[in-house]
Design an enzyme around this catalytic site. Structure first.
Site, PDB file in Angstrom:
ATOM      1  N   SER A  46     -53.562  -2.736   8.304  1.00 53.41           N
ATOM      2  CA  SER A  46     -52.678  -2.201   7.266  1.00 53.41           C
ATOM      3  C   SER A  46     -51.676  -3.228   6.735  1.00 53.41           C
ATOM      4  O   SER A  46     -50.546  -2.894   6.386  1.00 53.41           O
ATOM      5  CB  SER A  46     -51.957  -0.947   7.765  1.00 53.41           C
ATOM      6  OG  SER A  46     -52.897   0.075   8.052  1.00 53.41           O
ATOM      7  N   GLY A  80     -58.019  -5.899   5.285  1.00 56.87           N
ATOM      8  CA  GLY A  80     -59.111  -4.992   4.946  1.00 56.87           C
ATOM      9  C   GLY A  80     -58.887  -4.370   3.574  1.00 56.87           C
ATOM     10  O   GLY A  80     -59.156  -4.983   2.535  1.00 56.87           O
ATOM     11  N   GLY A  81     -58.374  -3.150   3.560  1.00 53.17           N
ATOM     12  CA  GLY A  81     -58.203  -2.389   2.319  1.00 53.17           C
ATOM     13  C   GLY A  81     -57.549  -3.163   1.179  1.00 53.17           C
ATOM     14  O   GLY A  81     -58.031  -3.136   0.037  1.00 53.17           O
ATOM     15  N   GLY A 141     -56.709   0.492   8.795  1.00 51.61           N
ATOM     16  CA  GLY A 141     -57.038   1.514   7.807  1.00 51.61           C
ATOM     17  C   GLY A 141     -56.201   2.780   7.934  1.00 51.61           C
ATOM     18  O   GLY A 141     -56.520   3.801   7.325  1.00 51.61           O
ATOM     19  N   GLU A 160     -64.695  -2.502  14.557  1.00 47.76           N
ATOM     20  CA  GLU A 160     -65.727  -1.588  14.040  1.00 47.76           C
ATOM     21  C   GLU A 160     -67.102  -1.951  14.592  1.00 47.76           C
ATOM     22  O   GLU A 160     -67.936  -1.073  14.840  1.00 47.76           O
ATOM     23  CB  GLU A 160     -65.697  -1.607  12.502  1.00 47.76           C
ATOM     24  CG  GLU A 160     -64.463  -0.863  11.978  1.00 47.76           C
ATOM     25  CD  GLU A 160     -63.863  -1.408  10.695  1.00 47.76           C
ATOM     26  OE1 GLU A 160     -64.549  -2.134   9.953  1.00 47.76           O
ATOM     27  OE2 GLU A 160     -62.671  -1.110  10.444  1.00 47.76           O
ATOM     28  N   GLU A 167     -56.063  -7.467  15.965  1.00 43.54           N
ATOM     29  CA  GLU A 167     -56.093  -6.278  15.113  1.00 43.54           C
ATOM     30  C   GLU A 167     -55.991  -5.020  15.977  1.00 43.54           C
ATOM     31  O   GLU A 167     -57.012  -4.551  16.513  1.00 43.54           O
ATOM     32  CB  GLU A 167     -57.408  -6.226  14.331  1.00 43.54           C
ATOM     33  CG  GLU A 167     -57.626  -7.400  13.404  1.00 43.54           C
ATOM     34  CD  GLU A 167     -58.583  -7.061  12.261  1.00 43.54           C
ATOM     35  OE1 GLU A 167     -58.176  -7.264  11.112  1.00 43.54           O
ATOM     36  OE2 GLU A 167     -59.694  -6.568  12.511  1.00 43.54           O
ATOM     37  N   ASN A 216     -61.438  -9.172   4.556  1.00 45.33           N
ATOM     38  CA  ASN A 216     -62.648  -8.564   5.113  1.00 45.33           C
ATOM     39  C   ASN A 216     -63.004  -7.363   4.237  1.00 45.33           C
ATOM     40  O   ASN A 216     -62.367  -6.325   4.323  1.00 45.33           O
ATOM     41  CB  ASN A 216     -62.382  -8.131   6.564  1.00 45.33           C
ATOM     42  CG  ASN A 216     -63.548  -7.383   7.174  1.00 45.33           C
ATOM     43  OD1 ASN A 216     -64.634  -7.329   6.599  1.00 45.33           O
ATOM     44  ND2 ASN A 216     -63.325  -6.811   8.352  1.00 45.33           N
ATOM     45  N   TRP A 217     -64.021  -7.564   3.417  1.00 42.15           N
ATOM     46  CA  TRP A 217     -64.370  -6.495   2.461  1.00 42.15           C
ATOM     47  C   TRP A 217     -65.096  -5.338   3.137  1.00 42.15           C
ATOM     48  O   TRP A 217     -65.304  -4.291   2.521  1.00 42.15           O
ATOM     49  CB  TRP A 217     -65.270  -7.059   1.345  1.00 42.15           C
ATOM     50  CG  TRP A 217     -64.605  -8.049   0.432  1.00 42.15           C
ATOM     51  CD1 TRP A 217     -63.344  -8.591   0.568  1.00 42.15           C
ATOM     52  CD2 TRP A 217     -65.153  -8.623  -0.762  1.00 42.15           C
ATOM     53  NE1 TRP A 217     -63.085  -9.474  -0.455  1.00 42.15           N
ATOM     54  CE2 TRP A 217     -64.186  -9.505  -1.292  1.00 42.15           C
ATOM     55  CE3 TRP A 217     -66.370  -8.483  -1.435  1.00 42.15           C
ATOM     56  CZ2 TRP A 217     -64.403 -10.235  -2.467  1.00 42.15           C
ATOM     57  CZ3 TRP A 217     -66.585  -9.213  -2.606  1.00 42.15           C
ATOM     58  CH2 TRP A 217     -65.610 -10.082  -3.113  1.00 42.15           C
ATOM     59  N   LYS A 218     -65.510  -5.536   4.383  1.00 45.73           N
ATOM     60  CA  LYS A 218     -66.278  -4.514   5.112  1.00 45.73           C
ATOM     61  C   LYS A 218     -67.485  -4.081   4.266  1.00 45.73           C
ATOM     62  O   LYS A 218     -68.031  -4.901   3.528  1.00 45.73           O
ATOM     63  CB  LYS A 218     -65.363  -3.348   5.507  1.00 45.73           C
ATOM     64  CG  LYS A 218     -64.110  -3.850   6.247  1.00 45.73           C
ATOM     65  CD  LYS A 218     -63.315  -2.782   6.927  1.00 45.73           C
ATOM     66  CE  LYS A 218     -62.111  -3.413   7.627  1.00 45.73           C
ATOM     67  NZ  LYS A 218     -61.303  -2.455   8.381  1.00 45.73           N
ATOM     68  N   HIS A 269     -65.244  -7.710  15.411  1.00 42.41           N
ATOM     69  CA  HIS A 269     -64.365  -6.729  14.773  1.00 42.41           C
ATOM     70  C   HIS A 269     -64.448  -5.409  15.535  1.00 42.41           C
ATOM     71  O   HIS A 269     -65.530  -5.043  16.031  1.00 42.41           O
ATOM     72  CB  HIS A 269     -64.768  -6.539  13.309  1.00 42.41           C
ATOM     73  CG  HIS A 269     -63.737  -5.788  12.531  1.00 42.41           C
ATOM     74  ND1 HIS A 269     -63.614  -4.417  12.609  1.00 42.41           N
ATOM     75  CD2 HIS A 269     -62.746  -6.219  11.713  1.00 42.41           C
ATOM     76  CE1 HIS A 269     -62.593  -4.045  11.853  1.00 42.41           C
ATOM     77  NE2 HIS A 269     -62.048  -5.109  11.302  1.00 42.41           N
TER      78      HIS A 269
HETATM   79  P1  13P Z   1     -56.970  -2.655   6.914  1.00 39.55           P
HETATM   80  O1  13P Z   1     -56.219  -3.819   6.307  1.00 39.55           O
HETATM   81  O2  13P Z   1     -57.697  -1.831   5.917  1.00 39.55           O
HETATM   82  O3  13P Z   1     -56.121  -1.893   7.860  1.00 39.55           O
HETATM   83  O4  13P Z   1     -58.142  -3.324   7.806  1.00 39.55           O
HETATM   84  C1  13P Z   1     -57.839  -4.361   8.660  1.00 39.55           C
HETATM   85  C2  13P Z   1     -59.100  -4.936   9.160  1.00 39.55           C
HETATM   86  O5  13P Z   1     -59.851  -4.278   9.876  1.00 39.55           O
HETATM   87  C3  13P Z   1     -59.461  -6.300   8.740  1.00 39.55           C
HETATM   88  O6  13P Z   1     -60.534  -6.790   9.463  1.00 39.55           O
END
Ligand code: 13P
Length: 253
Positions: free
Chosen positions: A216, A237-238, A176, A100, A170, A9-11, A98
Site C-alpha cells: 500500500s 503494486g496497485g 492491497g 502471492e 512486504e 509490480n503490475w501483477k 512474492h
Molecule cells: P500494493 O502496493 O497494491 O499493496 O501491492 C504491493 C505488492 O504486493 C508489490 O509487490
C-alpha cells in the site's frame, strides 16, 4: 551496491495495449529525470516483457523485470518460464518469492532459494520478497518469521552472489489493503533484516544491500517511508498501474 529503487509490480493486470500505454506514459514522464543512484524497474506480466522493454529502453535508469521464474533451466514443465529464457530476452530483474506466489502457488523457502540461485546464475537481479501475515505480526513472532525466510532461502549464497540481490519486505497485511506499515514498523523491520544480513554476510555487504518496502505504498506515504534510514525504496503494486501515481512515487526521493 546500494541503490534507491522504485519497482512496479503490475501483477496480473493490463492487456498488452494498456501496458504499452502505461509504459509510454511512465517513460515520457521520467525521461532524463532519474538520478544515477536511483533505478526504476517495471515488472509487467511475461507476455508483455519484450514490448515494454522496447518502450523503456531509451530511458536511462529504467529497467525491466519479470514477476517470477522457475527453478529449473528447461524441460517438461508446462507453463513455466526459466531464468535462461529471461536472460536471453534481455530481462534485468526478477521478483522471487512474492507472498502471492508463496500463498496461491505453495512456493516454499527451499524452492525459492533454488530460484534465487538460478536467477543469479543467469545474470538476473532477484528481488527477493519476504514478509509476515497479520496473524504472525499479532502473535509477535514477525522478526523470527522473516529471519527464517531469509535463512532458508538466501543465507547459503556466497557473499559475491548475495551482493547482487535486492530484498523487498512486504508485510502481507499491508498488500492491497490500503493499510501501510507505519514508518516505525517499516524501519524497525528493515533494520532487523539488515542486522540479520550483517551476522551472515558481514557489515559491508549488509550495508550495501538494497532493501525495499512494499504494501500500500502510494504518492501520499512514499516520501516518509523512503526517508527511513534502512528503507531504500519501494515495490509498488496497485499504485504502479497508474502512471501519475507511479511517477509521483519515483519522484518522492
Ligand atoms: P500494493 O502496493 O497494491 O499493496 O501491492 C504491493 C505488492 O504486493 C508489490 O509487490
Amino acid at each position: 551496491m546500494r541503490y534507491k529503487i522504485v519497482a512496479g509490480n503490475w501483477k496480473m493486470n493490463k492487456t498488452l495495449e494498456e501496458g504499452k500505454e502505461l509504459a509510454n506514459a511512465i517513460s515520457h514522464n521520467l525521461s532524463g529525470k532519474i538520478p544515477s543512484d536511483q533505478k526504476v524497474v517495471l515488472c509487467p506480466p511475461f507476455v508483455h516483457l519484450l514490448a515494454i522493454k522496447e518502450i523503456i529502453n531509451p530511458v536511462d535508469n529504467v529497467f525491466i523485470g519479470a514477476q517470477n521464474c522457475y527453478s529449473k533451466t528447461s524441460g517438461a514443465y508446462t507453463g513455466e518460464v526459466s531464468a535462461p529464457m529471461l536472460q536471453s530476452a534481455g530481462i534485468d530483474y526478477v521478483i522471487i518469492g512474492h507472498s502471492e506466489r508463496r500463498g496461491y502457488f505453495n512456493e516454499t523457502n527451499a524452492e525459492l532459494g533454488e530460484k534465487v540461485k538460478m536467477a543469479l546464475a543467469h545474470d538476473l537481479t532477484p528481488i527477493f520478497c519476504c514478509g509476515e501475515s497479520l496473524e504472525i505480526r499479532e502473535n509477535g513472532t514477525h522478526f523470527d518469521y522473516v529471519k527464517q525466510q531469509l535463512q532458508e532461502s538466501i543465507f547459503s549464497l556466497t557473499g559475491e552472489d548475495f551482493s547482487q540481490l535486492v530484498i523487498a519486505y512486504e508485510p502481507i497485511w499491508a498488500i492491497g489493503t490500503g493499510k501501510t506499515a507505519s514508518t516505525q514498523q517499516a524501519q524497525e523491520m528493515h533494520q532487523r533484516i539488515r542486522n540479520d544480513l550483517e551476522v551472515q554476510f558481514g557489515k559491508d555487504l549488509a550495508g550495501d544491500c538494497t532493501i525495499l518496502y512494499g504494501g500500500s505504498c502510494n504518492p501520499g506515504n512514499a516520501q516518509e517511508l523512503f526517508a527511513c534510514p534502512d528503507v531504500d525504496g519501494g515495490l509498488i503494486g496497485g499504485a504502479s498501474l497508474k502512471a501519475d501515481d507511479f511517477v509521483a512515487i519515483v519522484n518522492s526521493y
